[in-house]
Design a protein around this motif. Structure first.
Motif, PDB file in Angstrom:
ATOM      1  N   SER A 131       0.493  -0.749  -0.031  1.00  0.00           N
ATOM      2  CA  SER A 131      -0.278  -0.288  -0.008  1.00  0.00           C
ATOM      3  C   SER A 131       1.278   1.766  -0.374  1.00  0.00           C
ATOM      4  N   GLU A 132       0.424   2.450  -0.411  1.00  0.00           N
ATOM      5  CA  GLU A 132       1.327   3.364  -0.460  1.00  0.00           C
ATOM      6  C   GLU A 132       1.366   3.892   1.209  1.00  0.00           C
ATOM      7  N   ARG A 133       0.241   3.618   2.111  1.00  0.00           N
ATOM      8  CA  ARG A 133       0.636   4.029   2.921  1.00  0.00           C
ATOM      9  C   ARG A 133       1.841   3.386   3.604  1.00  0.00           C
ATOM     10  N   ASP A 134       2.171   1.515   3.770  1.00  0.00           N
ATOM     11  CA  ASP A 134       3.244   1.361   3.854  1.00  0.00           C
ATOM     12  C   ASP A 134       5.074   2.278   3.719  1.00  0.00           C
ATOM     13  N   GLU A 135       4.522   2.708   2.233  1.00  0.00           N
ATOM     14  CA  GLU A 135       5.475   3.543   1.724  1.00  0.00           C
ATOM     15  C   GLU A 135       5.758   4.792   1.916  1.00  0.00           C
ATOM     16  N   ALA A 136       4.553   5.420   2.537  1.00  0.00           N
ATOM     17  CA  ALA A 136       5.391   7.132   2.298  1.00  0.00           C
ATOM     18  C   ALA A 136       5.914   7.016   3.854  1.00  0.00           C
ATOM     19  N   GLY A 137       5.415   6.076   4.561  1.00  0.00           N
ATOM     20  CA  GLY A 137       6.478   6.060   6.562  1.00  0.00           C
ATOM     21  C   GLY A 137       5.679   7.014   7.311  1.00  0.00           C
ATOM     22  N   PHE A 138       5.834   8.839   8.182  1.00  0.00           N
ATOM     23  CA  PHE A 138       5.311   9.448   8.666  1.00  0.00           C
ATOM     24  C   PHE A 138       4.729  10.447   7.290  1.00  0.00           C
ATOM     25  N   THR A 139       3.714  10.808   7.695  1.00  0.00           N
ATOM     26  CA  THR A 139       2.698  12.011   7.459  1.00  0.00           C
ATOM     27  C   THR A 139       3.327  13.340   8.217  1.00  0.00           C
ATOM     28  N   LEU A 140       3.229  14.496   7.182  1.00  0.00           N
ATOM     29  CA  LEU A 140       3.206  15.352   7.823  1.00  0.00           C
ATOM     30  C   LEU A 140       2.546  16.208   8.907  1.00  0.00           C
ATOM     31  N   VAL A 141       1.657  15.559   9.028  1.00  0.00           N
ATOM     32  CA  VAL A 141       0.755  16.005  10.862  1.00  0.00           C
ATOM     33  C   VAL A 141       1.453  14.521  11.794  1.00  0.00           C
ATOM     34  N   GLU A 142       1.458  14.075  11.311  1.00  0.00           N
ATOM     35  CA  GLU A 142       2.281  13.316  12.403  1.00  0.00           C
ATOM     36  C   GLU A 142       3.511  13.810  12.823  1.00  0.00           C
ATOM     37  N   VAL A 143       4.618  14.321  11.863  1.00  0.00           N
ATOM     38  CA  VAL A 143       5.781  14.753  12.493  1.00  0.00           C
ATOM     39  C   VAL A 143       5.348  15.956  12.946  1.00  0.00           C
ATOM     40  N   LEU A 144       4.423  16.626  12.418  1.00  0.00           N
ATOM     41  CA  LEU A 144       4.172  17.698  13.455  1.00  0.00           C
ATOM     42  C   LEU A 144       3.562  17.853  15.358  1.00  0.00           C
ATOM     43  N   VAL A 145       3.113  17.130  15.310  1.00  0.00           N
ATOM     44  CA  VAL A 145       2.024  16.225  15.755  1.00  0.00           C
ATOM     45  C   VAL A 145       3.138  15.616  16.985  1.00  0.00           C
ATOM     46  N   ALA A 146       4.272  15.101  16.663  1.00  0.00           N
ATOM     47  CA  ALA A 146       5.546  14.532  17.376  1.00  0.00           C
ATOM     48  C   ALA A 146       6.452  15.985  17.566  1.00  0.00           C
ATOM     49  N   LEU A 147       6.773  16.883  17.318  1.00  0.00           N
ATOM     50  CA  LEU A 147       7.389  18.283  17.461  1.00  0.00           C
ATOM     51  C   LEU A 147       6.594  18.827  18.654  1.00  0.00           C
ATOM     52  N   ALA A 148       5.455  19.260  18.223  1.00  0.00           N
ATOM     53  CA  ALA A 148       4.414  19.894  19.452  1.00  0.00           C
ATOM     54  C   ALA A 148       4.795  18.796  20.744  1.00  0.00           C
ATOM     55  N   LEU A 149       4.502  17.654  20.698  1.00  0.00           N
ATOM     56  CA  LEU A 149       4.823  16.774  21.907  1.00  0.00           C
ATOM     57  C   LEU A 149       5.677  17.473  22.374  1.00  0.00           C
ATOM     58  N   PHE A 150       6.972  17.334  21.990  1.00  0.00           N
ATOM     59  CA  PHE A 150       8.297  17.070  22.575  1.00  0.00           C
ATOM     60  C   PHE A 150       9.010  18.559  22.566  1.00  0.00           C
ATOM     61  N   SER A 151       8.126  19.744  21.779  1.00  0.00           N
ATOM     62  CA  SER A 151       9.152  21.307  22.734  1.00  0.00           C
ATOM     63  C   SER A 151       7.873  21.370  23.523  1.00  0.00           C
TER      64      SER A 151
END
Length: 222
Positions: free
Chosen positions: A7-27
């Protein structure tokens, strides 16, 4: 033979939204940790400052007990009617002779003056000192307690128990030293510091170094 499709999901890895959420939680986690460390440093510094101030005040009280307890009642004056002790006690100051401080080698006597020093909107308890014979030397100033409300000295005659003494606010032109000297340091309203009342009995009550000369009517050599 047909290959399995991914599936395209498996090839794409993390989405931009997930990265932004992770950065917000880390901050957010970094901010929380920084505030905790900052609060801990402030508490440690505040506790260290209070401990240091307490140690300074404790040392100041010990110094005052020793100096006043060892004050030397030198006799001054030429005639019997003019003889007086070299001690000037007032409501907010006390000037006297006592043993030299340990830092000077403990030799000779020093002239000390305890006084309430006023500077604008604050009052400090200050100790001035200089060698007895260094008349032209400027006294050394030592700050004992800072930012207080007022200082109160009291004096009682010899033979009076400290708990029953009626203290006066002046001891000047007397032929003997006071039997008991009281020092009160009153803090400002709301100040959390406390300074216990010092009631000190001078050990020496006579000028033991005075050899009276009936001809000159003064101590020999003075």
């Amino acid at each position: 033979m047909t290959l399995p499709q991914t599936s395209e999901r498996d090839e794409a890895g993390f989405t931009l939204v997930e990265v932004l959420v992770a950065l917000a939680l880390f901050s957010l986690l970094a901010v929380v940790l920084f505030d905790g460390v900052k609060f801990g440093l402030q508490a440690w510094r505040g506790g260290s400052a209070r401990t240091e101030a307490f140690q300074r005040e404790l040392a100041a009280r010990d110094v005052l007990r020793r100096l006043i307890g060892n004050l030397y009642p030198m006799m001054l004056g030429e005639g019997a009617a003019q003889r007086r002790i070299d001690l000037d006690g007032q409501a907010e100051s006390l000037e006297f002779l006592s043993d030299a401080p340990a830092v000077s080698g403990g030799a000779g006597r020093f002239r000390f003056k305890l006084l309430a020093e006023r500077q604008r909107d604050r009052v400090d308890l200050v100790l001035q000192s200089r060698a007895e014979l260094a008349v032209d030397q400027a006294p050394e100033r030592t700050l004992l307690v800072s930012n207080i409300d007022r200082v109160e000295f009291g004096y009682a005659p010899r033979g009076t128990a400290s708990g029953e003494a009626e203290f006066s606010t002046s001891w000047q032109q007397q032929i003997e030293p006071p039997g008991v000297i009281r020092l009160r340091v009153v803090m400002r309203p709301g100040d959390g510091r406390s300074w216990p009342e010092l009631v000190i009995a001078p050990r020496l009550q006579a000028d033991v170094a005075c050899v009276y000369d009936a001809l000159t009517m003064r101590c020999r050599g003075r």
